[in-house]
Scaffold this motif. Sequence first.
Motif, PDB file in Angstrom:
ATOM      1  N   ILE A  76       0.829  -1.204   0.000  1.00  0.00           N
ATOM      2  CA  ILE A  76       0.000   0.000   0.000  1.00  0.00           C
ATOM      3  C   ILE A  76       0.864   1.255   0.000  1.00  0.00           C
ATOM      4  CG2 ILE A  76      -1.614   1.360   1.412  1.00  0.00           C
ATOM      5  CD1 ILE A  76      -2.906  -1.329   2.214  1.00  0.00           C
ATOM      6  N   VAL A  77       1.974   1.206   0.721  1.00  0.00           N
ATOM      7  CA  VAL A  77       2.873   2.356   0.781  1.00  0.00           C
ATOM      8  C   VAL A  77       3.634   2.536  -0.527  1.00  0.00           C
ATOM      9  CG1 VAL A  77       4.945   3.274   1.903  1.00  0.00           C
ATOM     10  CG2 VAL A  77       3.116   2.265   3.284  1.00  0.00           C
ATOM     11  N   LEU A  78       4.042   1.430  -1.150  1.00  0.00           N
ATOM     12  CA  LEU A  78       4.924   1.493  -2.314  1.00  0.00           C
ATOM     13  C   LEU A  78       4.190   1.597  -3.647  1.00  0.00           C
ATOM     14  CD1 LEU A  78       7.594  -1.163  -1.245  1.00  0.00           C
ATOM     15  CD2 LEU A  78       7.801   1.320  -1.168  1.00  0.00           C
ATOM     16  N   ARG A  79       2.981   1.073  -3.724  1.00  0.00           N
ATOM     17  CA  ARG A  79       2.240   1.069  -4.998  1.00  0.00           C
ATOM     18  C   ARG A  79       1.183   2.159  -4.978  1.00  0.00           C
ATOM     19  NH1 ARG A  79       2.758  -3.699  -8.155  1.00  0.00           N
ATOM     20  NH2 ARG A  79       4.100  -5.264  -7.169  1.00  0.00           N
ATOM     21  N   ILE A  80       1.308   3.094  -5.895  1.00  0.00           N
ATOM     22  CA  ILE A  80       0.474   4.287  -5.858  1.00  0.00           C
ATOM     23  C   ILE A  80      -1.008   3.958  -5.979  1.00  0.00           C
ATOM     24  CG2 ILE A  80       0.781   4.689  -8.337  1.00  0.00           C
ATOM     25  CD1 ILE A  80       0.305   7.333  -5.547  1.00  0.00           C
ATOM     26  N   TYR A  81      -1.371   2.973  -6.825  1.00  0.00           N
ATOM     27  CA  TYR A  81      -2.797   2.678  -6.984  1.00  0.00           C
ATOM     28  C   TYR A  81      -3.381   2.065  -5.725  1.00  0.00           C
ATOM     29  CZ  TYR A  81      -2.458  -2.439  -7.696  1.00  0.00           C
ATOM     30  OH  TYR A  81      -2.279  -3.785  -7.537  1.00  0.00           O
ATOM     31  N   LEU A  82      -2.555   1.345  -4.957  1.00  0.00           N
ATOM     32  CA  LEU A  82      -3.026   0.817  -3.678  1.00  0.00           C
ATOM     33  C   LEU A  82      -3.125   1.930  -2.636  1.00  0.00           C
ATOM     34  CD1 LEU A  82      -1.025  -2.539  -3.472  1.00  0.00           C
ATOM     35  CD2 LEU A  82      -3.441  -2.228  -4.040  1.00  0.00           C
ATOM     36  N   THR A  83      -2.203   2.862  -2.683  1.00  0.00           N
ATOM     37  CA  THR A  83      -2.275   4.017  -1.785  1.00  0.00           C
ATOM     38  C   THR A  83      -3.551   4.805  -2.034  1.00  0.00           C
ATOM     39  OG1 THR A  83       0.145   4.182  -1.827  1.00  0.00           O
ATOM     40  CG2 THR A  83      -1.078   6.090  -0.997  1.00  0.00           C
ATOM     41  N   ILE A  84      -3.860   5.030  -3.311  1.00  0.00           N
ATOM     42  CA  ILE A  84      -5.073   5.763  -3.673  1.00  0.00           C
ATOM     43  C   ILE A  84      -6.308   5.032  -3.159  1.00  0.00           C
ATOM     44  CG2 ILE A  84      -6.531   6.423  -5.636  1.00  0.00           C
ATOM     45  CD1 ILE A  84      -3.897   6.987  -7.165  1.00  0.00           C
ATOM     46  N   GLY A  85      -6.338   3.729  -3.340  1.00  0.00           N
ATOM     47  CA  GLY A  85      -7.478   2.951  -2.865  1.00  0.00           C
ATOM     48  C   GLY A  85      -7.627   2.997  -1.358  1.00  0.00           C
ATOM     49  N   ALA A  86      -6.492   2.915  -0.643  1.00  0.00           N
ATOM     50  CA  ALA A  86      -6.541   2.954   0.823  1.00  0.00           C
ATOM     51  C   ALA A  86      -7.023   4.307   1.323  1.00  0.00           C
ATOM     52  CB  ALA A  86      -5.157   2.642   1.394  1.00  0.00           C
ATOM     53  N   VAL A  87      -6.622   5.384   0.667  1.00  0.00           N
ATOM     54  CA  VAL A  87      -7.098   6.719   1.048  1.00  0.00           C
ATOM     55  C   VAL A  87      -8.604   6.819   0.833  1.00  0.00           C
ATOM     56  CG1 VAL A  87      -7.010   9.174   0.455  1.00  0.00           C
ATOM     57  CG2 VAL A  87      -4.890   7.853   0.637  1.00  0.00           C
ATOM     58  N   ALA A  88      -9.086   6.265  -0.273  1.00  0.00           N
ATOM     59  CA  ALA A  88     -10.528   6.289  -0.542  1.00  0.00           C
ATOM     60  C   ALA A  88     -11.296   5.544   0.544  1.00  0.00           C
ATOM     61  CB  ALA A  88     -10.814   5.683  -1.917  1.00  0.00           C
ATOM     62  N   VAL A  89     -10.774   4.391   0.965  1.00  0.00           N
ATOM     63  CA  VAL A  89     -11.436   3.628   2.030  1.00  0.00           C
ATOM     64  C   VAL A  89     -11.423   4.413   3.340  1.00  0.00           C
ATOM     65  CG1 VAL A  89     -11.366   1.527   3.428  1.00  0.00           C
ATOM     66  CG2 VAL A  89     -10.925   1.399   0.970  1.00  0.00           C
ATOM     67  N   ALA A  90     -10.297   5.050   3.654  1.00  0.00           N
ATOM     68  CA  ALA A  90     -10.203   5.834   4.893  1.00  0.00           C
ATOM     69  C   ALA A  90     -11.217   6.974   4.901  1.00  0.00           C
ATOM     70  CB  ALA A  90      -8.781   6.383   5.054  1.00  0.00           C
ATOM     71  N   LEU A  91     -11.377   7.636   3.760  1.00  0.00           N
ATOM     72  CA  LEU A  91     -12.366   8.715   3.679  1.00  0.00           C
ATOM     73  C   LEU A  91     -13.785   8.175   3.812  1.00  0.00           C
ATOM     74  CD1 LEU A  91     -10.817  10.875   0.813  1.00  0.00           C
ATOM     75  CD2 LEU A  91     -10.956  11.455   3.237  1.00  0.00           C
ATOM     76  N   LEU A  92     -14.035   7.010   3.232  1.00  0.00           N
ATOM     77  CA  LEU A  92     -15.354   6.395   3.380  1.00  0.00           C
ATOM     78  C   LEU A  92     -15.647   6.070   4.841  1.00  0.00           C
ATOM     79  CD1 LEU A  92     -15.799   3.915   0.371  1.00  0.00           C
ATOM     80  CD2 LEU A  92     -17.347   5.764   1.030  1.00  0.00           C
ATOM     81  N   VAL A  93     -14.629   5.598   5.549  1.00  0.00           N
ATOM     82  CA  VAL A  93     -14.808   5.306   6.980  1.00  0.00           C
ATOM     83  C   VAL A  93     -15.184   6.580   7.733  1.00  0.00           C
ATOM     84  CG1 VAL A  93     -13.609   4.611   9.091  1.00  0.00           C
ATOM     85  CG2 VAL A  93     -13.298   3.290   6.996  1.00  0.00           C
ATOM     86  N   ALA A  94     -14.519   7.679   7.400  1.00  0.00           N
ATOM     87  CA  ALA A  94     -14.824   8.954   8.063  1.00  0.00           C
ATOM     88  C   ALA A  94     -16.263   9.380   7.786  1.00  0.00           C
ATOM     89  CB  ALA A  94     -13.857  10.033   7.581  1.00  0.00           C
ATOM     90  N   LEU A  95     -16.722   9.205   6.562  1.00  0.00           N
ATOM     91  CA  LEU A  95     -18.104   9.579   6.242  1.00  0.00           C
ATOM     92  C   LEU A  95     -19.099   8.628   6.900  1.00  0.00           C
ATOM     93  CD1 LEU A  95     -18.073  10.720   2.503  1.00  0.00           C
ATOM     94  CD2 LEU A  95     -17.410  11.935   4.584  1.00  0.00           C
ATOM     95  N   GLY A  96     -18.759   7.348   6.909  1.00  0.00           N
ATOM     96  CA  GLY A  96     -19.655   6.383   7.541  1.00  0.00           C
ATOM     97  C   GLY A  96     -19.794   6.625   9.034  1.00  0.00           C
ATOM     98  N   ALA A  97     -18.695   6.999   9.672  1.00  0.00           N
ATOM     99  CA  ALA A  97     -18.711   7.246  11.123  1.00  0.00           C
ATOM    100  C   ALA A  97     -19.529   8.473  11.490  1.00  0.00           C
ATOM    101  CB  ALA A  97     -17.282   7.398  11.636  1.00  0.00           C
ATOM    102  N   THR A  98     -19.738   9.372  10.527  1.00  0.00           N
ATOM    103  CA  THR A  98     -20.498  10.601  10.801  1.00  0.00           C
ATOM    104  C   THR A  98     -21.831  10.621  10.051  1.00  0.00           C
ATOM    105  OG1 THR A  98     -19.308  11.751   9.015  1.00  0.00           O
ATOM    106  CG2 THR A  98     -18.423  11.947  11.237  1.00  0.00           C
ATOM    107  N   SER A  99     -22.305   9.450   9.652  1.00  0.00           N
ATOM    108  CA  SER A  99     -23.535   9.416   8.857  1.00  0.00           C
ATOM    109  C   SER A  99     -24.790   9.250   9.699  1.00  0.00           C
ATOM    110  CB  SER A  99     -23.456   8.284   7.827  1.00  0.00           C
ATOM    111  OG  SER A  99     -23.435   7.022   8.482  1.00  0.00           O
TER     112      SER A  99
END
Length: 292
Positions: A111-134
């Motif tokens: 996830i740290v070394l592969r940019i497309y995995l980093t992008i995906g992990a950031v998207a999941v983290a943002l989804l978690v933030a929205l889900g926690a405040t939904s």
Amino acid sequence: MPLFHERSGRFSPEKTLFLVSSILPAVWLVGLAANGQLGARPWTEAIHFTGLWAIRFLAVTLAVTPLRRLFNMPKLYFGRRIFGLAALGYAALHLTLYIIDQGFGRALSEIVLRIYLTIGAVAVALLVALGATSFDGAIRRLGATRWNRLHMAVYAIAVLGTVHFFMQSKLDVTEPVLMAGIFLLLFAFRVAGRGGKNVTPLGMAGLSVAGAALTAGVEMLWYALATRVDPWLVLDANFTFDLGPRPAVWVLVIGLAVAVLAAINPPAPRPASRRTAMTGKAMTGNTEGASA
């Protein structure tokens, strides 16, 4: 509030339908796994399956408000929270399966070394933030204005998720292009509806044509930058149908179909004021953020 009921306590067929439909892909995946139908690489297939449904449910979440307004169906708002949380659930499962398959240490390194995995992990983290405040408590604590601003991040998540989808798909990007086109159409609807404007069925038809053109452009650009395929041949495929209907054609068909159906029913009236609209959107609770 009970899962299958409205705030009044009345049974909601709409909520029930949305909830059932949100878990059907998971049931389908379990069935495939139980019957050994996930192929030679079952973990990889399950990872791709859950990622695909995460981005699909994200698109459905963003489509709720346009459809509610165009078809004058206010109870569609129940789907925003349900489908948004479904997108979060499948995205989290997508990441979890990847970690289980690779092992925590290797997965973290990738996830740290592969940019497309980093992008995906950031998207999941943002989804978690929205889900926690939904939920209603978080909405009350944040207030309507701050809550809506936070949930505008769903559009960034859609972009990040689509980029991740493109990069992991490599050569065959038909479905990523289709998802990009659908998101572009939904973004265009939001822009057209800003400032209290209603998007008419005729306006929706115009947006569909523009969305299809942008989708074809995205497909051309991808092949021009990421492959050795002649992008002009890609554009030509949108008109010859030698390879079947291209994503741009599907975006056009979907958009025009919505426009035609919306012409049957008048658009829903807009709220009397922006303040009222923002408060109403916040109290419904959803992972979509400010309505399109």
